[in-house]
Design a protein around this motif. Sequence first.
Motif: not given
Lengths: 839, 632
Positions: B140-146
Amino acid sequence: MSSPMSTPGGKRGRPSNPSTPATSPPAQRRRGQPSSNGDLPLMPTSPPTDMPDPLQDTSLFSSPRRSVLPSEVDMSSPLIGARGTPARQRPDLGSVRKSKQVDLQSEPSAADGAAAAEQPAGQRLVIWGTDVNVATCKEKFQRFLQRFIDPSSKEDENSCLDLNEPLYMQKLEEISIVGDPVLNINCGHVSSFDAELYRQLVCYPQEVIPTFDMAVNELFFERFPDSILEHQIQVRPYNALKTRNMRSLNPEDIDQLITISGMVIRTSQLIPEMQEAFFQCAVCAFSARVEVDRGRIAEPAVCRNCNTTHSLALIHNRSMFSDKQMVKIQESPEDMPAGQTPHTTVVYAHNDLVDKVQPGDRINITGIYRAVPMRVNPRQSNVKSVYKTHIDVIHFRKTDEKRLHGQDDENEQRLFTEARVQTLRELAAKPDVYDRLSSALAPSIYEHEDIKKGILLQLFGGTRKDFSQTGRGNFRAEVNILLCGDPGTSKSQLLQYVFNLVPRGQYTSGKGSSAVGLTAYIMKDPETRQTVLQTGALVLSDNGICCIDEFDKMSDSTRSVLHEVMEQQTLSIAKAGIICQLNARTSILAAANPVESQWNPKKTTIENIQLPHTLLSRFDLIFLMLDPQDEAYDRKLAHHLVSLYYQSEEQLEEENLDMAVLKDFIAYARSYIQPKLSEEAGQALIEAYVEMRKVGSGRGMVSAYPRQLESLIRLAEAHAKVRFSDKVETIDVEEAKRLHREALKQSATDPRTGFVDISILTTGMSATARKRKEEITAALKKMLQSRTKTPVMKFQQLFDDLRGQSETAITKDQFEEALKALCDEDYLTISGKTIRLAT
Amino acid sequence: MPSTNDWINNPLGVVEEMFGASQNSSDSGWEAKVTEFFRQRLMEKDAHTWVPSLNDVPLHYLKPNSLVKFRCLIQDMFDPEFYMGAYDTVDPSTKAKVLRCGKYKDVTECGVDLDSANMVTSERQTFYCVPIPGESPWVKESYASTCQARVVPSTSYVPSRQKRSYEDDDEDDMDTQPQAQGHAHNAAAEAQGNGDSKRQETEAPSGQKASSPPLDLNFPLPGEKGPACLVKVYADWDSFKLNDTMEVYGILSVSPALSALSDQSDTSSSLILDPAECMETAEELRVHSPPASLVPRLHLIHTQRLAHNNPLLPPAALEDSAASLASTLGEMVSVRAELLAYFTQLLLGDVLAAEYLLLHLISNVYARRDVIPLGKFTLNLSGCPATAGPAYTEQLYCALQQLVPSAYRLSMTLQNMNQLRLVPRKDYVANRLLSGALQLAANTSLYLDETQLEQGQLDPAGVRNITALGNVISWQKVDYDFNYHQMEFPSNINVLIASEGRSLLPSDCHVHLQPQVTPPNMEAYLGSALTAQSSSQLNKFRLYLTMARTLDYSISEEVTKAVEDDFVDMRKDDPQSISADDLHSLLGVARLLCLSLGQSALSTDAWSRAKHIETLRKSRSEPQGCLNGNEP
């Protein structure tokens, strides 16, 4: 009164102006028709100025109309006027549920449309918006009724009718006798008689069905002028082959006659729908009737008699209501593509169709598909752009109701296209079709060719024969198969495969199933508090295959219910006040593991799996699935398995016959091929049977029973079905014999002698073993007789003595059996470890 | 970004423009043109990152009728609906008629002319979509950060102090969790300036939700968060299947008129006897038209099927980006060694178990041969130290969750087994599919913690649940309960069973854990093992696991021959030693072993290695099985 005015047609002849556009949204327009003859409903060609406002509207009903079609007058006059049989409203045709009146703003446009429609009408009178000419249509339909003959009819409801007489005239006669004023019309018949009429019926049911009603009633009262009916005859068409599947419904089907199949999942309570409101003036008791229009009642503000304002009160008891019920149906599981959830559709049943179906019923519905815009909220200017769809039912047909009688209903369930039948026939004509099919069966399971062939024949089944007139009842046509063998020989996989292949298959595990789960149980329905019969696996797999894994782990009581099912093919239930006999014409495919987890070749089948012989003898084929332990086999097996792991899916598809083809092949053969024994085949069977009997008689034992002969016949018939042959021929018998022998060789070989001995399966004991038992009993008796002075002795001591006397080894089991035999003769009594001679 | 503004912020404008243009010219392919236009735009470099995602931006921050994306799973399919594809509106004052387009909209404009000849009825399908169940926090975080979409908070929203503190508490809780998560978290924050505070706000609405009457959003797993969405599909809906995962690009519609519908029924005049009213129960209405503020509508314009939900890999099929991944392939052997070392540490020094765990994590049902699913590899890890209580199995799960994109831990307590709904069931009253914990996306890791099982009685529901789990393990299918019949849905779930003795459930492979070390403080031991991994290291592992799973595999003729010979030889020596089933599992292990090494063809080395580890494993489990008396 004004109400009877509502002949089917009259109702709808209502000022209806372009109202239906709301109900019948632009589907037709999409088909590219101009709006003038698009979907404006049956408004008689009236001048645009005749556009009535709501008030006139109501009055119109009691006042004769001026500018109606001539046919429109016909609709009501001969029937009501002459005979006095009341007409009955047909809410199913939408005559009651008034469609939305056009908005005032759009009136100009509607008027334009009306004007445009007048031109064609001038040349030839048609119902507005259609190409239906009432008179022609009526005439055509009457001709259909009078002339249609269907000599090849197979429907059972026609069974008592003379097939060479006009079918529907006989039905009309039936109506005059029985007095049930409903005429069901098979659309297939209409279509074959007059394709144009059929097209009109499907495209404009709302207009054509009332015309049919008229035609039928004219015809009927002409012929049976004195008959009294509850109301006028209503025509109910069914089997409109427009649509088979709920999934294929699309906007173009709106307002058309459709037939879909599905399963009832929910029925609502009865909804009384007001048709006509009855108002009474509180001052002068003057009464007024107001038709319900689009769910609204225009309450008269002023009493017409005494001119008092707001004095009219609604009298519920004298208002008219009709019955209505909401039924939800869901796609049948067979119709669904994999990986999707089933669709549901709302269906409205009206009047006597209410409560005709129950949740769980499989039905075919014929009705008119409707779409209504979501309700417009007066306070909100914008509309949800979505329509609600439903079907107004005209005809219900339960597809599974006949399962309770002994008929096979599969023919009508599955329809094959010409092309499909052609491919299937081509396949069947191939000389190696039998081998092809058997290798297509569970391709991931290696070898076991004979077992697969056996299962293949089981899938086809024998021919159903009825001997009930000679007192023997039905002959079992289903083939039962038992697989036993070492664990890990993919028995379960075979079962899973078969379960996935057949439409009505059930899979249970002996460990997890109880007698109740297999048969039927009584349950209190939480909603209605009624006791209902819930059927179990065996009944559910009627006409299918019930796969039972871990057959040996089943408890005795559970197994006992199988006795009846496996030979009589019925299931008797007597519980909670419900006594009935259900059909369970199911084939059983069972798998059992040996008791000692590994097959002991030194023991007989019975000893290995510890199943009662009464049950075993009901299996037509008993196969052993053993590890062959042979190098060539191992190599092939390894190759087969390795290839599983790298072949891509397309390759796999190519190699083998498609599962879908196999399914269709089986379904086709099961429903259309009913082979009969030919003369030679009969001879061959007799020879085979006599031979089997002879084999045993040489050694003083019986090696075949009539049950085996029946098995042979079934297998031969099944093999003929594989060839799509209507005759059982010698090659079928040969294969049946071979397979039967193979199975016997595997399962009924006496490990002591090496001979095939059918009595192992029928009595649970080989003939040699029985002989040995008798010998031991005799020896024991002799020994006991020799020592009558000691009437009481110890078990162990006696056992040792006997062993000492005998020249062959005697096991403890054998000794116990002998003791028991003597005990049964009342020669001695056993209490614990002591044995007492009877005196 | 400015150029993208139009089609992201006002996609309907684009649609209408094209619709209008098509009315003048006679060619009617405008619908295809619209989808093509958006597809082209999204293909552009990074363009898709400019589209805000419903997964990480709270709904009230998103502009209605703008283009948004949503990473989701199809939980239920509703009935198709008919809508007005095109219609005329009439201006009440001027009586002027205008032709409008109804596509991609829920509500029509004012003054619809219901009788117009121009009205076109079209069909569309509605899917009920939920966020991918069990998606790991790092994903989730990784998607949000991109995601680079800048979302301007609406002025009405003022984050209150109190909520912030509530979130802070939450944050503290998270800090007790392994540091690695914190790393990823920080990285995300750096990448996006105000990312941190934003993320906090994303969770705020969930707090608000609790106060309003709860609407069951029907998530498969308990304790899930995030929006559910009604996705309207306009074309080709037959190609979608239940439980498909996809990224949806569509036009967000949150018009209050949608949800108001249910309230109106009470207030509007009771004189109306609309038949449409009585046919739907209140529940059905609630489910099918929930308030748009909770369940927004999304009018699908473009979808991208997700073969996996690993943010570190491009979402498309691997062939497209083969070049960029070639380097990773080369590294696979070294990454594998590192991962193996890490697992060995987690599994208390048991190298063999670590190897099997690795194989398990890259398993994947790649084909079905009639009823047999190929490629499944259910691992039963028995002998989990019970003395440490649930701590060990829990920590192990945490470690795995950090590596796989989606995972769920089902603790097999008696209570859970009896009460949880594992199998989805059709609710005919509300006309929807009630979700169950086994409604999972492909390649989800299901971690069954059998150490939690205690003595007691399973009620009928419990027995059904156990059977359902057994079915998933043996046949990779779930029989959804449709009351009158059952329907089989294929699944692709990696099941890992942690137990003390041999599990009561079937499994493809049973490894008994033989701890080499007995740390006095299990928790501290595992904790240190977890934190020792840097986030870049973890990313390498994550990439490796997803990559290995998607590799192709083949067996050459020669190797086939060798395997056959081998099998025949083994059978010759001792027919009891190896059966067809054993060969099956051996081939499975060999396949996974090859894939784990980045090889796409079976080599004889790998074959003998597979044989070797299988022998080791069997020698372990046999005496153990006898001791427990659990032999099947």
